[in-house]
Design a protein around this motif. Structure first.
Motif, PDB file in Angstrom:
ATOM      1  N   LYS A   1      82.033  44.124  44.650  1.00 13.11           N
ATOM      2  CA  LYS A   1      81.045  45.170  44.023  1.00 13.11           C
ATOM      3  C   LYS A   1      79.557  44.792  44.705  1.00 13.11           C
ATOM      4  N   ALA A   2      79.588  42.924  44.794  1.00 12.03           N
ATOM      5  CA  ALA A   2      78.238  42.590  45.447  1.00 12.03           C
ATOM      6  C   ALA A   2      77.983  42.890  47.454  1.00 12.03           C
ATOM      7  N   LEU A   3      78.760  43.471  47.876  1.00  4.53           N
ATOM      8  CA  LEU A   3      79.333  44.385  49.054  1.00  4.53           C
ATOM      9  C   LEU A   3      78.088  45.762  48.814  1.00  4.53           C
ATOM     10  N   VAL A   4      79.203  45.939  47.674  1.00  4.74           N
ATOM     11  CA  VAL A   4      77.892  47.746  47.541  1.00  4.74           C
ATOM     12  C   VAL A   4      76.758  47.889  47.091  1.00  4.74           C
ATOM     13  N   ASN A   5      76.238  47.320  46.087  1.00  5.46           N
ATOM     14  CA  ASN A   5      75.093  46.922  45.837  1.00  5.46           C
ATOM     15  C   ASN A   5      73.492  46.297  46.689  1.00  5.46           C
ATOM     16  N   ALA A   6      74.541  45.193  47.409  1.00  7.50           N
ATOM     17  CA  ALA A   6      73.759  44.912  48.570  1.00  7.50           C
ATOM     18  C   ALA A   6      72.962  46.390  49.588  1.00  7.50           C
ATOM     19  N   TYR A   7      74.355  47.187  49.982  1.00  7.86           N
ATOM     20  CA  TYR A   7      74.282  48.148  50.342  1.00  7.86           C
ATOM     21  C   TYR A   7      74.046  49.299  49.903  1.00  7.86           C
ATOM     22  N   TYR A   8      73.891  49.356  48.795  1.00  4.51           N
ATOM     23  CA  TYR A   8      72.607  50.760  48.257  1.00  4.51           C
ATOM     24  C   TYR A   8      71.493  50.803  48.506  1.00  4.51           C
ATOM     25  N   ARG A   9      70.729  49.216  47.559  1.00  3.89           N
ATOM     26  CA  ARG A   9      69.958  48.370  48.090  1.00  3.89           C
ATOM     27  C   ARG A   9      68.990  48.077  48.816  1.00  3.89           C
ATOM     28  N   SER A  10      69.745  48.536  50.340  1.00  2.35           N
ATOM     29  CA  SER A  10      69.250  48.316  51.141  1.00  2.35           C
ATOM     30  C   SER A  10      68.756  50.137  51.737  1.00  2.35           C
ATOM     31  N   ALA A  11      69.496  51.011  51.539  1.00  4.47           N
ATOM     32  CA  ALA A  11      69.852  52.204  51.336  1.00  4.47           C
ATOM     33  C   ALA A  11      68.721  52.012  51.298  1.00  4.47           C
ATOM     34  N   GLU A  12      68.105  52.038  49.877  1.00 10.23           N
ATOM     35  CA  GLU A  12      67.113  53.086  49.182  1.00 10.23           C
ATOM     36  C   GLU A  12      65.803  52.405  49.530  1.00 10.23           C
ATOM     37  N   LYS A  13      65.845  50.889  50.287  1.00  6.82           N
ATOM     38  CA  LYS A  13      64.348  50.891  50.410  1.00  6.82           C
ATOM     39  C   LYS A  13      65.043  50.792  52.258  1.00  6.82           C
TER      40      LYS A  13
ATOM     41  N   HIS B   1      71.930  43.941  55.889  1.00  6.15           N
ATOM     42  CA  HIS B   1      71.137  44.622  54.638  1.00  6.15           C
ATOM     43  C   HIS B   1      72.014  43.992  53.410  1.00  6.15           C
ATOM     44  N   GLY B   2      71.682  42.219  53.683  1.00  9.89           N
ATOM     45  CA  GLY B   2      71.929  41.553  52.298  1.00  9.89           C
ATOM     46  C   GLY B   2      73.274  41.032  51.811  1.00  9.89           C
ATOM     47  N   VAL B   3      74.402  41.612  52.629  1.00 11.08           N
ATOM     48  CA  VAL B   3      76.044  40.781  53.079  1.00 11.08           C
ATOM     49  C   VAL B   3      75.731  39.553  52.695  1.00 11.08           C
ATOM     50  N   HIS B   4      76.565  38.387  51.766  1.00  8.47           N
ATOM     51  CA  HIS B   4      76.715  36.965  52.524  1.00  8.47           C
ATOM     52  C   HIS B   4      78.050  37.009  52.262  1.00  8.47           C
ATOM     53  N   PHE B   5      78.690  35.551  53.336  1.00  7.77           N
ATOM     54  CA  PHE B   5      79.870  35.443  53.011  1.00  7.77           C
ATOM     55  C   PHE B   5      80.362  34.263  52.458  1.00  7.77           C
ATOM     56  N   GLN B   6      81.355  33.690  51.840  1.00  3.10           N
ATOM     57  CA  GLN B   6      82.033  32.634  51.663  1.00  3.10           C
ATOM     58  C   GLN B   6      83.209  32.504  52.426  1.00  3.10           C
ATOM     59  N   PRO B   7      83.979  31.238  52.519  1.00  8.33           N
ATOM     60  CA  PRO B   7      84.705  30.637  52.383  1.00  8.33           C
ATOM     61  C   PRO B   7      85.905  31.252  51.214  1.00  8.33           C
ATOM     62  N   PRO B   8      87.153  31.085  52.060  1.00  8.86           N
ATOM     63  CA  PRO B   8      87.880  31.446  51.166  1.00  8.86           C
ATOM     64  C   PRO B   8      88.181  30.433  49.842  1.00  8.86           C
ATOM     65  N   LEU B   9      88.405  30.821  48.854  1.00 10.74           N
ATOM     66  CA  LEU B   9      89.123  29.988  47.411  1.00 10.74           C
ATOM     67  C   LEU B   9      89.974  29.089  47.712  1.00 10.74           C
ATOM     68  N   SER B  10      91.123  28.610  46.826  1.00 10.08           N
ATOM     69  CA  SER B  10      92.785  28.375  46.652  1.00 10.08           C
ATOM     70  C   SER B  10      93.106  29.330  46.195  1.00 10.08           C
ATOM     71  N   GLY B  11      94.000  29.609  46.761  1.00  5.18           N
ATOM     72  CA  GLY B  11      94.495  30.567  47.395  1.00  5.18           C
ATOM     73  C   GLY B  11      95.251  31.547  47.639  1.00  5.18           C
ATOM     74  N   ALA B  12      93.553  31.780  48.903  1.00  2.00           N
ATOM     75  CA  ALA B  12      93.888  32.617  49.753  1.00  2.00           C
ATOM     76  C   ALA B  12      93.479  31.767  51.470  1.00  2.00           C
ATOM     77  N   LEU B  13      93.942  30.778  50.895  1.00  2.00           N
ATOM     78  CA  LEU B  13      93.710  29.687  52.496  1.00  2.00           C
ATOM     79  C   LEU B  13      94.425  29.876  53.671  1.00  2.00           C
ATOM     80  N   HIS B  14      95.488  30.991  53.792  1.00  2.92           N
ATOM     81  CA  HIS B  14      96.398  31.532  54.589  1.00  2.92           C
ATOM     82  C   HIS B  14      95.714  32.578  55.276  1.00  2.92           C
TER      83      HIS B  14
END
Length: 451
Positions: free
Chosen positions: A110-122, A84-97
């Motif tokens: 925000k990107a997650l929400v937008n991806a879900y709404y785009r997919s729902a509309e489609k 449904h259009g969600v992309h993942f990435q490794p953590p940035l420095s400061g979140a390595l734990h």
């Protein structure tokens, strides 16, 4: 999930389009069980470790059956999310734990929400914005209709995903009451999340329809955030993440809790409540230059001074008590090998409260101070459910009314928090609720196993 299963779906969104999706827009990662390295996740994070982490932060105030359901679901949902259009990435420095435990959303919530709404509309989901529900018609535990702006909307089934009541300041004030100092703590709370979670449907379900409840109205995902943050929608960037690398004092200049108790992702959500219990609901995180570069920098710069007395003066903290506190802390720090990426051996001796890890003297100027206020993300009072996500009335599950997200998170989170678990709960029960709603439409039975 309901639309994919063949149901015709109308989504009523209380917020305007720009603020759609509730608190999901403020998230940034998903806590994931996995038994081996997976793309952005390193090593392994097995079910039992995840469960023990959750058990520890909740102090046992959790439903193990539902918690383990969430944990297992977290291991298999990311392929569906990607579809449904969600992309993942490794953590940035400061979140390595959390590189081993949490998968980060590329572009954040925000990107997650937008991806879900785009997919729902489609997929053909109908969406109405600025469409808050006034009330629901429920008969004998069954959903009949929703009333929205004077319109009566009937449907075969309904999923409630309307969040907690954190942006209802009157309800927060009522829940927290007056403390023994005569203060109303909630008057000093800031809301990290959406301003649209007023708890209208939650209160309606609990008080008007007698739905079974779960959770304590004073328990919440509550973070120590910058006191200069806005009243609503401050989000991730207002969090102060240097607590474990220094000390925290109240407005009297006294420490009140172990800053190094555990890794920050497992402890950051207790600090809002700790600050809420202090005089004036305010605290001050104090670090020196040794800590700079080892934590995610906040959006606002800290108060800076070349000496600790100057810092106390600028923060408005009593200098004498502040200096006694800092001197006692510095004197109690024991020699060790400092390493903020592990539970190191730098601790205090004969100090109350202790600092268990990452304790080293605060001696290197310039010194930094950050004023802290309690920042409420979401409240834990919600609707009691089972592994079908059905709303329950007098212990009996509804045939056609389901609940997901923060509105039922209290079934798993009785207190405390660990990073990313809210999204795990929301994803697991959102998928369950959607699937079972479609089963109702199709005349199929929903199997209720355990409450």
């Amino acid at each position: 999930m309901a639309r994919e299963a063949g149901a015709r779906v109308l989504l009523l969104e209380a917020a305007p389009r720009a603020w759609r999706g509730g608190n999901s827009g403020h998230t940034r990662n998903l806590r994931c069980m996995h038994d081996a390295p997976q793309d952005v996740l390193v090593d392994a994070y097995p079910e039992e470790e995840y469960w023990q982490d959750l058990l520890k932060v909740t102090g046992g105030r959790t439903n193990e059956h539902l918690a383990r359901l969430v944990i297992r679901a977290s291991s298999s949902c990311r392929d569906w999310m990607r579809s449904h259009g969600v992309h993942f990435q490794p953590p940035l420095s400061g979140a390595l734990h959390v590189a081993r435990t949490n998968a980060f959303f590329m572009g954040g919530g925000k990107a997650l929400v937008n991806a879900y709404y785009r997919s729902a509309e489609k997929l053909g989901v109908q969406i109405r914005y600025d469409a808050p529900i006034d009330r629901l018609e429920i008969e004998n535990g069954r959903f009949v209709a929703a009333h929205c702006g004077g319109e009566r909307i009937t449907a075969a089934t309904c999923v409630l995903a309307a969040g907690g009541f954190e942006s209802n300041l009157e309800w927060l004030r009522e829940a927290w009451g007056r403390n023994d100092r005569g203060e109303w703590p909630a008057e000093n709370f800031l809301i990290r999340g959406t301003r649209f979670n007023k708890g209208v449907l939650l209160r309606h379900m609990l008080e008007d329809h007698g739905a079974d409840r779960i959770g304590d109205p004073t328990q919440a995902h509550m973070v120590a955030i910058d006191a200069r943050a806005p009243l609503y929608d401050g989000g991730i960037c207002t969090r102060i993440d240097c607590v474990s690398l220094g000390v925290v004092v109240n407005r009297q200049g006294e420490r009140f809790y172990d800053e190094g108790e555990d890794f920050w992702p497992k402890r950051y959500a207790i600090w809002g409540r700790l600050v809420a219990q202090q005089p004036g609901q305010i605290g001050y995180a104090i670090i020196d230059s040794q800590a700079i570069g080892r934590f995610m920098p906040p959006v606002f710069p800290g108060v800076t001074a070349n000496t600790l007395p100057q810092l106390a003066e600028q923060l408005g903290v009593p200098v004498h008590t502040f200096m006694q506190t800092l001197q006692s802390y510095n004197d109690a720090c024991q020699p060790g090998t400092f390493d903020h990426t592990v539970l190191d051996d730098c601790r205090t001796r004969d100090l109350a409260p202790p600092k268990t890890h990452w304790a080293r003297p605060i001696v290197k100027p310039p010194f930094y101070g950050y004023a802290l206020r309690p920042g409420v993300t979401f409240t834990y009072l919600g609707l009691h459910t089972d592994d079908t996500a059905a709303v329950r009335f007098d212990g009996r599950p509804s045939d056609n009314l389901f609940v997901a997200g923060e509105m039922m998170a209290g079934n798993v989170l009785g207190q405390g928090y660990t990073a990313g678990v809210g999204m795990s709960i929301g994803t697991a029960f959102g998928r369950i609720a959607g699937s079972n709603a479609a089963r109702v439409v199709q005349g199929k039975e929903v199997q209720h196993a355990a409450a």
